[in-house]
Structures are given as structure tokens and as C-alpha cells.
Design a protein around this motif. Structure first.
Motif, PDB file in Angstrom:
ATOM      1  N   GLY A 264      41.395  35.979  42.057  1.00 53.63           N
ATOM      2  CA  GLY A 264      42.404  36.943  41.629  1.00 53.63           C
ATOM      3  C   GLY A 264      43.766  36.304  41.564  1.00 53.63           C
ATOM      4  O   GLY A 264      43.949  35.127  41.902  1.00 53.63           O
TER       5      GLY A 264
ATOM      6  N   LYS B 219      40.783  33.540  46.483  1.00 50.45           N
ATOM      7  CA  LYS B 219      39.376  33.686  46.095  1.00 50.45           C
ATOM      8  C   LYS B 219      38.538  34.230  47.248  1.00 50.45           C
ATOM      9  O   LYS B 219      38.933  34.157  48.415  1.00 50.45           O
TER      10      LYS B 219
ATOM     11  N   ALA C  53      34.789  34.682  43.414  1.00 55.53           N
ATOM     12  CA  ALA C  53      35.650  35.543  42.606  1.00 55.53           C
ATOM     13  C   ALA C  53      37.100  35.173  42.897  1.00 55.53           C
ATOM     14  O   ALA C  53      37.458  34.876  44.043  1.00 55.53           O
TER      15      ALA C  53
ATOM     16  N   VAL D  91      45.963  39.445  44.579  1.00 54.97           N
ATOM     17  CA  VAL D  91      45.199  39.408  45.824  1.00 54.97           C
ATOM     18  C   VAL D  91      45.883  38.601  46.928  1.00 54.97           C
ATOM     19  O   VAL D  91      45.533  38.756  48.104  1.00 54.97           O
TER      20      VAL D  91
ATOM     21  N   LEU E 196      38.435  41.703  45.171  1.00 57.57           N
ATOM     22  CA  LEU E 196      37.643  40.481  45.019  1.00 57.57           C
ATOM     23  C   LEU E 196      36.157  40.747  45.225  1.00 57.57           C
ATOM     24  O   LEU E 196      35.308  40.288  44.448  1.00 57.57           O
TER      25      LEU E 196
END
Length: 534
Positions: free
Chosen positions: A120, A164, A118, A208, A106
Motif C-alpha cells: 500500500g 507491505k 500486498a 498504510v 492490506l
């Protein structure tokens, strides 16, 4: 990346058994994690002692203990934002874990694209079985960057806050916080505030976050409490807040996209289960939903897929008692299924035979059916299981207002997919027209012995791919028909083989196979244990 760029905020409440695993997954991220702030929402179990031990064992662990329980997840996360000392933030719930190298993935993509946020991929890991299902996988197929989300409105389908990384200054400068107190579906509101603030958003296809979904527990997560009407009311209340946020932002496209997403996803999730609810629940759900959806923009409905438009038309145009809930639930499946009977004709396909309702409203037309792409058609393939040493699946594909025959399916490719691993077995059959032309039929033979693992139980989900004359293919889960139930037979080399085709919660076909005497005994013992527990 520098050493200690990221604060991981872990929230917990009465979760002494699992919080250590969550914290360990955060500490294992490496040097990029400068601290793990654990916010204890006034736990009354052994959680404080466990957290004290974690803090002693690793100086990166800081514990923030609230004096009183907040009643929700938003307030402790806000406490974590306030307590954080590092420029980037990641959120983690104490019953979940971060995937290995999640923070690096991330942070790397965020720095590469100078992003504010960001995101994932998150996977839902079903426990105790271990099956992993990607969450909104279509949003995370490749690395990308976006200045705001208005040009990528499908981003609104990702309502999670935990997959995130956030630039802390971005949240602070825009005053973006979670709803405080006992607000449920707080992720919906927080994420809407983030999106409405036009962040520079980077996306990575890396996994993630691992969202643990525990079935059969005494305290199911909020997302699994759909049998309570208050759960639906909370979800609608949160969505109303989302719409207010988008409306106040002045970004009409995001407002419309948020409404369309509700029609496509939220309504469908609950509609698919509505026939199993009590009449009182159904009446309340119907009333709450109609009141909410009636205020939507017409454009939000027109942007939806055909099945979502038809579900919305039934909701707004029929009383609950006359809506044919079982059929509507099939239309709300993923992917949607439209079973017979097919009222009207090819020129004007209708939901039912009612051309004029008692209140004077017109019949519900399945608009767009004649022109919809094959991939959006609610094809309906049922599998009837026929017993034998080599079981057969008899497939039935109804004629859908002439679209089926016009597309010309030539073959049926059945895939049995292992519930946990990537193993797949394929079988093929040819379609033939049944007398009367109302449906097509195909038969495939299954090698049950090939589905076995030594002295263990395996579960396989059944899918079918329709191959059409123009080369296009459409893949659908097979719907369970007749012939369900256990049967014992001899497999290869005279070994016992237990085969159990059954209908999943969503009505699809799955096969459970046990091989060898030990496997059969395991199934029988489990059945006896359940019987004694009644």
C-alpha cells in the motif's frame, strides 16, 4: 479475516520517547492484529521500562530483547519473523506509525487476490511541519494484482519493506530474510529477495504507512545522511547485492529494470546535492559511481528517460572537474531542468562545447532531445520576483533547441500551493518572445493578501503549467530567480504583511507570508533567536 491473523513486528533501539506511539498505532488496527512483537535491539536508555509497561497494559504486546546490539535494522526484523505466531507479517519502525486501518486494507486485498504479499501507499510526513509527501505514488493509483513483478518492472521503485503485508510461510519457504548485522539499506536487499521470488503481489491505493522524516535532529535517519560519502558507498553496496539477486534469479528483465531505476532515481538524488559537497566527497562519489555504472547493461541506459541518459553520459564521459556539476545538478532535479548555454545545434545538441575531449572521446550528444515527448523535456522556467504592493513574477522560458518554439506555449498558469493544506491560488499570464528569440517572457501578478492566514505564517510552493498549442500541458516547479528576500508592506485594511520569497533546497521558488503584527513579530523573533544562537 479471522481474529488474530497478523503479527506486527516493531523494531526499536534507544527510542523510549517514540516507541509507545508506534505500538499504539499497531494495537489500534483492531482484531486482525493478534500480537505486536517488539524487538528491542539492546537499548541502553529507558526503552526496556517503557516496553515492560506496554506489555503489562495489553497482552497482545510481546517483547523480545536482544542481548547485544546488532548495529542495524535487519537482525531485529529477522528476530521478529522468527518469533511471530500468526500467518501474516507487517513491519513497523519505532519512530513511525501505521496509518489507521492499514492492516485491514492490506490483509483484505491480500486475501481477496490470494496474494503472498500486498503493498500500500506510504507517505513521508515531514516533522515538525507536518507536510505529507506520497512515496512512489504512481505505483498505488488503483487496486491490482500481479503474478511476479517482471511484467510490472516499475514495482522495483518501491524498495520499502514496511508498507507491505507478507504471508509468513512465503518468507520462510523461500528463506527470505533481511541482511544481518550493520548492513545499511537492508530494505533494498530484502525487497529484492521478495521480488525475485516471484510472489503473487496485490496492490491497494490506501495509505498504510506514515514514515516520519525528522529534520534538524541529532540522529538523522540513514536516508538523510547523504552528506557522508559512506552513505553513498553503503547504498551502492546494497544495490550491487540487488543486482546479484536479480541476476541469480534468471530474470534478466528485472536485472535491467533495477539498473535503470538506479540511473533514474538513486543517481539523481545524490547528483542534485553534489555541488554543495566538499571536493574530496565529490571525487570519491564520482569514482564510486563510475565504477558501478560502467558495469550496467547498455539496455538499462537505453530504457532510461532522456535526462537520465544524459546524466549517465556525463558521468561516464567527463572527469568530475570538467562535468559542470551545478548544471548537472539541475538536470538531476525532479523534474529535470536543463539551463543554458545550449551547445551544438538542433541537429546535434551537445552537453557542452567540447566536441572532442582530451582523452579522445567524442562530445556528449543529448540524444533523443529532438524526439522526446514534451513531458520528458527538461523545460526550465525561472521566476524573478518584482516588488510592489501586488508582487509580480516575471517568468523566463529559454528556447530549447527549437523545441520550445515548435511546441508553442500560449499561456503560463502559475499555481501557489499551500505547503500543508490543499489550498491553491492560480494566476495566468501570456508568453511573449524577447528580442533575440532566445527565451520567452510572461508576467503574472500575485495577490499576496490572499495568501495570508490570520496572525500565522503560511508557506506556498510555486508551480507553472505550460499550455501548448496542441492542447498538451506540462507542469513544472518554478525555479527561483532574483528578487528574493523579506519585504514588509500594507495589506488589506492597512494590516501589516510580511512577504518572503526564497529558494528551497532544490532551488525552487517558495513564498512565506506572515499577516498581522503578531505574525510579523513571530518571524522577527525567530530571526533574532537564530542570530543569538550563532
Amino acid at each position: 479475516m479471522k481474529h488474530g491473523d497478523v503479527t506486527v513486528v516493531v523494531i526499536t533501539y534507544n527510542d523510549a520517547e517514540r516507541v509507545s506511539e508506534a505500538v499504539a498505532s499497531a494495537l489500534a488496527q483492531g482484531d486482525a492484529v493478534g500480537e505486536v512483537v517488539v524487538v528491542d535491539d539492546a537499548s541502553t536508555d529507558d526503552t526496556p521500562r517503557v516496553l515492560e509497561q506496554l506489555a503489562v497494559a495489553d497482552p497482545r504486546v510481546r517483547v523480545v530483547r536482544r542481548a547485544g546490539n546488532s548495529g542495524g535494522c535487519g537482525t531485529p526484523r529477522n528476530d521478529g519473523i522468527a518469533a511471530a505466531r500468526f500467518p501474516w507479517l507487517v513491519f513497523l519502525d519505532s519512530d513511525d506509525v501505521l496509518a489507521p486501518k492499514a492492516v485491514d486494507a492490506l490483509l483484505t486485498v491480500a486475501l481477496r487476490h490470494d496474494a503472498d504479499v500486498a503493498a500500500g501507499l506510504c507517505v513521508r510526513r515531514e516533522l515538525p511541519g507536518g507536510r505529507e509527501i506520497p512515496w512512489q505514488e504512481q505505483l498505488f493509483t488503483t487496486e491490482s494484482v500481479h503474478d511476479g513483478v517482471a511484467r510490472r518492472p516499475e514495482t522495483l521503485w518501491d524498495t520499502l519493506s514496511v508498507n507491505k503485508i507478507y504471508r509468513r510461510e512465503f518468507l520462510l519457504s523461500r528463506r527470505i530474510r533481511f541482511p544481518d548485522g550493520a548492513a545499511h539499506y537492508e530494505d533494498f536487499v530484502f525487497t529484492a529477495r521478495v521480488y525475485a521470488a516471484c510472489p503473487r503481489l496485490a496492490v491497494t491505493p490506501e495509505t498504510v504507512y506514515v514514515w516520519h522524516v525528522r529534520y534538524g535532529t541529532g540522529q538523522p535517519s540513514i536516508s538523510l545522511r547523504r552528506d557522508r560519502i559512506q552513505n553513498w558507498q553503503d547504498r551502492v553496496t546494497a544495490h550491487r547485492q540487488v543486482l546479484e539477486i536479480m541476476r541469480d534469479s534468471g530474470q534478466r528483465d528485472l536485472l535491467v529494470a533495477a539498473q535503470t531505476k538506479f540511473l533514474e532515481f538513486d543517481l539523481a538524488v545524490y547528483l542534485s546535492e553534489l555541488p554543495s559537497r566538499a571536493p574530496e566527497y565529490q571525487d570519491a562519489w564520482w569514482r564510486i559511481s563510475r565504477e558501478h555504472v560502467r558495469a550496467f547493461e547498455e539496455e538499462a541506459v537505453s530504457r532510461a528517460t532522456p535526462a537520465a541518459r544524459w546524466r549517465t553520459a556525463v558521468l561516464l564521459g567527463r572527469e568530475r572537474q570538467t562535468a559542470n556539476l551545478p548544471r548537472l545538478a539541475e538536470l538531476a532535479a525532479d523534474p529535470p531542468r536543463l539551463p543554458p548555454p545550449y551547445a551544438g545545434d538542433t541537429r546535434e545538441p551537445l552537453w557542452d562545447e567540447v566536441r572532442t575531449a582530451p582523452d579522445g572521446t567524442a562530445g556528449i550528444v543529448l540524444d533523443g532531445l529532438a524526439d522526446a515527448p514534451l513531458a520528458q523535456l527538461p523545460f526550465y522556467v525561472t521566476a524573478h520576483v518584482r516588488a510592489g504592493r501586488r508582487p509580480m513574477l516575471e517568468l523566463r522560458l529559454p528556447e530549447l533547441y527549437g523545441r520550445t518554439a515548435h511546441a508553442g506555449p500560449g499561456s503560463a498558469i502559475v499555481e501557489l500551493r499551500h505547503r500543508v493544506t490543499d489550498a491553491v491560488h492560480r494566476y495566468e499570464g501570456a508568453w511573449g518572445t524577447l528580442p533575440g528569440g532566445e527565451s520567452l517572457r510572461a508576467v503574472v501578478t500575485v495577490d499576496a493578501a490572499a495568501l495570508c492566514a490570520h496572525d500565522t505564517i503560511t508557506t506556498w510552493d510555486a508551480w507553472v503549467t505550460l499550455a501548448f498549442r496542441d492542447g498538451e500541458t506540462v507542469t513544472r516547479p518554478l525555479r527561483a530567480g532574483s528578487g528574493l528576500g523579506r519585504s514588509v508592506r500594507l495589506g488589506r485594511r492597512g494590516r501589516l504583511l510580511l512577504l518572503q520569497p526564497y529558494a528551497t533546497h532544490s532551488g525552487c521558488l517558495a513564498l512565506r507570508v506572515a499577516a498581522g503584527a503578531a505574525g510579523v513579530r513571530t518571524v522577527v523573533a525567530g530571526r533574532l533567536a537564530r542570530h543569538k544562537g550563532r
